[in-house]
Design an enzyme around this catalytic site. Structure first.
Site, short mmCIF file in Angstrom:
data_model
loop_
_atom_site.label_atom_id
_atom_site.label_comp_id
_atom_site.label_asym_id
_atom_site.label_seq_id
_atom_site.Cartn_x
_atom_site.Cartn_y
_atom_site.Cartn_z
N GLU A 359 29.27 47.18 36.67
CA GLU A 359 28.78 48.51 37.77
C GLU A 359 27.57 48.89 37.63
O GLU A 359 26.82 49.03 36.41
CB GLU A 359 29.81 49.55 37.01
CG GLU A 359 31.33 49.37 37.15
CD GLU A 359 32.15 50.60 36.86
OE1 GLU A 359 33.31 50.56 37.01
OE2 GLU A 359 31.67 51.48 35.99
N CYS A 360 27.00 48.86 38.65
CA CYS A 360 25.50 49.60 38.87
C CYS A 360 24.64 49.13 37.84
O CYS A 360 24.17 48.10 38.11
CB CYS A 360 25.81 51.18 38.61
SG CYS A 360 24.36 52.06 39.50
N GLY A 361 24.31 49.66 36.73
CA GLY A 361 23.46 49.31 35.81
C GLY A 361 23.59 47.92 35.13
O GLY A 361 22.91 46.95 34.77
#
Length: 477
Positions: A359-361
């Site tokens: 997710e994301c980072g």
């Protein structure tokens, strides 16, 4: 305790429940987190059991509030989490604690989801934090305006119970007295009857913090494990600076009575991940973990194995799946680029076909290249073709839903949110897109063999079956 295990413990006798107060703000930057953290610390230091929640999607403020309260901080709202689960969690906390505090999000009515929406849905009173450092009588005008703002655009929402205000950055005791007097009802003889009726319900000054109060460390710093001593020192100083009357006002609040519309807790989900071990990255670079997500994986039967890519640790032996949550990998891009053991292990894990949800980072750390806003690009793990680039403006924001391909049609969509300053340029076509609540295409989800990744932060309790599918190839097959 997960919502699926709360039905037997959810109290039904309202008088046994603790007071519950939602602490909102006039706007962002007024000091909500500072006030709530100071209150939680002071209450805990005085021997009271305190539980704290955070309104809306947020990872960072709950870390500080968990430090202040000594307990995990769960998120509540009427969209990503949903009112049924929010009510169940508050009921459980109110049965176990002496005081329950809920920190709002942005300004009181800003949203959706807004702090006002949540307060109405939970039927809890509200106090508003206002930075009063540069005002006097206008303080009263603002508080009364917030208290009497229209209930909702449709006119159908119930009234908000704004019981008072907490003044932040107050210059002196005399300044605090002026603020308190600004909240008094008007002394107009023609309004005597109205004034008398309003006296008992009019918002009042509940307490204040001085202008010289200690500041909580910067948001990025709060993620670092070596910042705990600094955070604890700031919390102790803030608690010592609190107006004692504010603590007593909290303890004197009426006990919470749950809304009659509270739904029973859902049945426990099937153990779709029984016998599986999910490796979870958790360190200063990957810290965006909802406690409810960890509970949800355990409720599905999974064993959790935590490790630190930033410390160049390999994925734990025996892991069947990997979760790379969000965080700030851009702050540690050089260290991650040099973490050869971590890189080799995640590359081998992907090559073996194990499921990975990033997710994301976490996704950015698996791209070919990560480009921070300052400094040179850094080579990442190279599992996702493409280049993740940080920028200075928001690239995605809001609650979204995600329906994974291949699952039964009646599988609930995963709810979650997005908030990021990065973009991803990849030649890989998205497998699917999340959907915005107001319609339209949301965040892309890319898939490459067992890897799925997105800027979308999933809230696992919203769809146990879809969550299990992220970590088990057998689910939905």
């Amino acid at each position: 305790m997960s919502p699926s295990t709360m039905s037997a413990a959810t109290p039904s006798i309202a008088p046994t429940l603790a007071p519950v107060l939602l602490i909102a703000g006039l706007a962002s930057g007024q000091g909500k987190t500072t006030v709530v953290a100071a209150l939680a610390t002071a209450l805990r230091r005085a021997g009271h059991r305190v539980r704290v929640f955070k309104s809306g999607p947020d990872f960072i403020d709950p870390m500080v509030l968990a430090r202040a309260s000594g307990q995990p901080v769960f998120n509540l709202d009427d969209r990503m989490v949903g009112l049924p689960e929010s009510r169940q969690r508050v009921a459980q906390a109110a049965a176990e604690a002496d005081v329950v505090l809920i920190e709002g999000v942005m300004g009181l009515y800003d949203g959706p989801p807004s702090a006002a929406d949540l307060a109405r849905g939970l039927d809890v009173p509200v106090a508003v934090v206002i930075d009063a450092g540069a005002m006097a009588q206008t303080f009263g005008a603002l508080v009364h305006g917030l208290a009497h703002y229209p209930a909702g655009r449709s006119g159908e929402a119930p009234p908000l119970r704004l019981i008072g205000a907490i003044a932040n950055r107050v210059g002196s005791a005399g300044h605090a007295q002026m603020l308190a007097e600004s909240l008094n009802p008007p002394a107009d003889p023609t309004l005597a009857e109205l004034t008398a009726a309003a006296t008992d319900t009019a918002p009042r000054l509940l307490g204040w913090l001085p202008k010289a109060a200690q500041a909580i460390p910067e948001r990025h710093l709060g993620l670092a494990s070596d910042a705990t001593a600094e955070i604890d020192a700031a919390l102790d100083a803030l608690a010592a600076s609190l107006d004692p009357a504010l603590l007593q006002a909290l303890l004197d609040l009426p006990r919470w009575q749950p809304p009659a519309a509270a739904a029973p807790a859902p049945a426990a989900p099937p153990a779709l991940l029984a016998g599986r071990t999910v490796a979870v990255a958790r360190d200063a670079a990957f810290r965006f973990l909802y406690p409810a997500n960890l509970e949800a994986l355990q409720a599905l039967g999974a064993q959790l194995a935590f490790f630190s890519p930033l410390a160049d640790e390999a994925i734990p032996e025996g892991a069947d799946a990997l979760w790379l949550p969000g965080g700030y990998p851009e702050l540690y891009a050089a260290e991650l680029a040099a973490a050869a053991r971590w890189t080799a292990s995640v590359q081998a894990f992907a090559q073996a076909g194990y499921p990975i949800w990033a997710e994301c980072g976490g996704m950015m750390a698996l791209a070919d290249t990560l480009v921070p806003t300052e400094g040179p690009p850094h080579a990442m793990a190279g599992l996702l073709p493409g280049r993740a680039t940080l920028q200075n403006r928001v690239a995605g924001l809001g609650v979204q839903t995600l329906s994974l391909p291949g699952l039964p049609a009646d599988t609930p969509a995963l709810r979650g949110h997005t908030f990021h300053y990065a973009t991803l340029a990849s030649p890989l076509a998205p497998e699917v897109h999340a959907q915005r609540l107001r319609g339209g295409e949301g965040e892309a989800v890319w898939r490459r063999a067992g890897l799925r990744c997105s800027f979308f932060h999933a809230y696992f309790p919203s769809s146990p079956v879809a969550t299990a599918a992220l970590f088990s190839p057998e689910v939905g097959a």
